[in-house]
Write an enzyme that holds these catalytic residues in place. Structure first.
Site, short mmCIF file in Angstrom:
data_model
loop_
_atom_site.label_atom_id
_atom_site.label_comp_id
_atom_site.label_asym_id
_atom_site.label_seq_id
_atom_site.Cartn_x
_atom_site.Cartn_y
_atom_site.Cartn_z
N ARG A 66 4.49 -10.20 -11.21
CA ARG A 66 3.25 -10.91 -10.88
C ARG A 66 2.22 -10.80 -12.01
O ARG A 66 1.50 -11.75 -12.31
CB ARG A 66 2.67 -10.38 -9.56
CG ARG A 66 3.56 -10.73 -8.37
CD ARG A 66 2.87 -10.50 -7.06
NE ARG A 66 1.66 -11.31 -6.93
CZ ARG A 66 0.77 -11.15 -5.96
NH1 ARG A 66 0.95 -10.23 -5.05
NH2 ARG A 66 -0.30 -11.92 -5.90
N HIS A 121 -9.97 -8.56 -2.91
CA HIS A 121 -8.58 -8.15 -2.68
C HIS A 121 -8.05 -7.32 -3.84
O HIS A 121 -6.85 -7.13 -3.98
CB HIS A 121 -7.69 -9.38 -2.45
CG HIS A 121 -7.96 -10.05 -1.13
ND1 HIS A 121 -7.60 -11.35 -0.86
CD2 HIS A 121 -8.59 -9.60 -0.02
CE1 HIS A 121 -7.99 -11.66 0.37
NE2 HIS A 121 -8.59 -10.63 0.90
N GLY A 239 -11.70 -23.76 -3.91
CA GLY A 239 -10.27 -23.50 -3.83
C GLY A 239 -9.86 -22.80 -2.55
O GLY A 239 -8.84 -22.12 -2.51
#
Ligand SMILES: [Zn+2]
Length: 303
Positions: A66, A121, A239
């Site tokens: 990632r 996050h 978004g």
């Protein structure tokens, strides 16, 4: 747009709330985009404290992949617009913060002010010590790979095997196009990122919020303080639809105090687009293209 821009130019306190859609514009797939699988592992199963406890080598390989993909992506004009506003806000007598739900580091790489950016996050590029006794965090570490053992684990497929297989296949037969996953390596804890402070082999872990974990308290408190301190004139929802927690709670709290909402997203409910939602503008499309135009009267062109 004109009505929105008139309000924008009068706004003294502005919040931007950023979701996954802005990263999609940079070519970064979301969990959903890849059916939620990585090498036949369910991504949701890998993004938990339990998974890391059981097999940190496996989870680190997933995050190595990632990090690699996030580093390949480039900040887009939407990221750059918010970054420019964050840098110029003080000189324009504007208080501004960005709250992002994305962990990909693209806002920081667009040179967004660090002090005005809240990553609720966490970030793929923060490394946290796993020891309860230690609060070591390495922020914005863009090194790749992080350790020798993690080198070469960032690729999902084994391209060499795939080519050879195609050549070997009899041309009469239908060639197998299914890609070969690069096998997951066995990696011992001593070959994974370790805390430089503890020096007892305590592992570092990705500084993201995993399933079952709460949002970072200091970050959430800082955002609460900003929103409660005084009326927020405008919240830019970018978004994301802004209808899922915690995004919706920020939108609601701004509206309750008389602030206005502008949504930039590929998906916007009809009644908002029709102007039927009080104090809310909806701009449907690619936020990376819409946002620079919308904010141009305030911050000018972005490079
Ligand atoms: Zn430590």
């Amino acid at each position: 747009m004109k009505e929105f821009q008139d309000h924008l130019l009068k706004s003294k306190r502005i919040v931007a709330l950023v979701g996954a859609g802005l990263s999609v514009s940079s070519g970064l797939p979301t969990f959903r985009g890849s059916q939620g699988l990585w090498k036949n592992f369910n991504m949701i199963d890998l993004a938990t404290p339990d998974a890391f406890y059981i097999d940190p080598g496996l989870v680190w390989q997933f995050y190595s992949w990632r990090r690699f993909n996030a580093l390949k992506a480039k900040p887009n004009r939407g990221h750059k617009t918010l970054a420019k506003l964050s840098m110029e806000a003080a000189s324009k007598n504007i208080e501004f913060i960005t709250i992002t739900q994305n962990v990909d580091g693209l806002s920081i790489r667009a040179n967004h002010s660090k002090e005005k950016l809240y990553e609720i996050h966490g970030s793929l590029f923060d490394l946290k010590c796993t020891s309860f006794m230690c609060n070591y965090v390495d922020h914005d570490n863009f090194k790749n790979p992080l350790t020798k053992a993690l080198a070469d684990t960032e690729y999902e497929y084994d391209n060499t095997k795939r080519k050879r297989k195609l050549l070997d296949d009899d041309l009469d037969k239908e060639p197998s196009l299914s890609p070969q996953f690069k096998p997951v390596k066995e990696i011992s804890e001593s070959e994974l990122p370790q805390c430089p402070v503890c020096k007892d082999g305590s592992l570092l872990r990705p500084g993201v919020v995993w399933f079952g974990e709460s949002l970072p308290l200091r970050t959430i408190n800082a955002i609460d303080n900003f929103i409660e301190y005084d009326k927020v004139d405008l919240i830019l929802v970018i978004g994301t639809s802004g209808t899922v927690y915690p995004a919706n709670s920020y939108v609601d709290r701004v509206k309750v105090k008389g602030g206005k909402v502008a949504i930039f997203n590929t998906d916007i409910e009809d009644h908002i687009l029709n102007g039927e939602e009080k104090d809310t503008w909806g701009f449907k499309g690619d936020a990376a293209e819409l946002l620079p135009k919308a904010l141009e009267p305030l911050i000018g062109d972005i490079y």
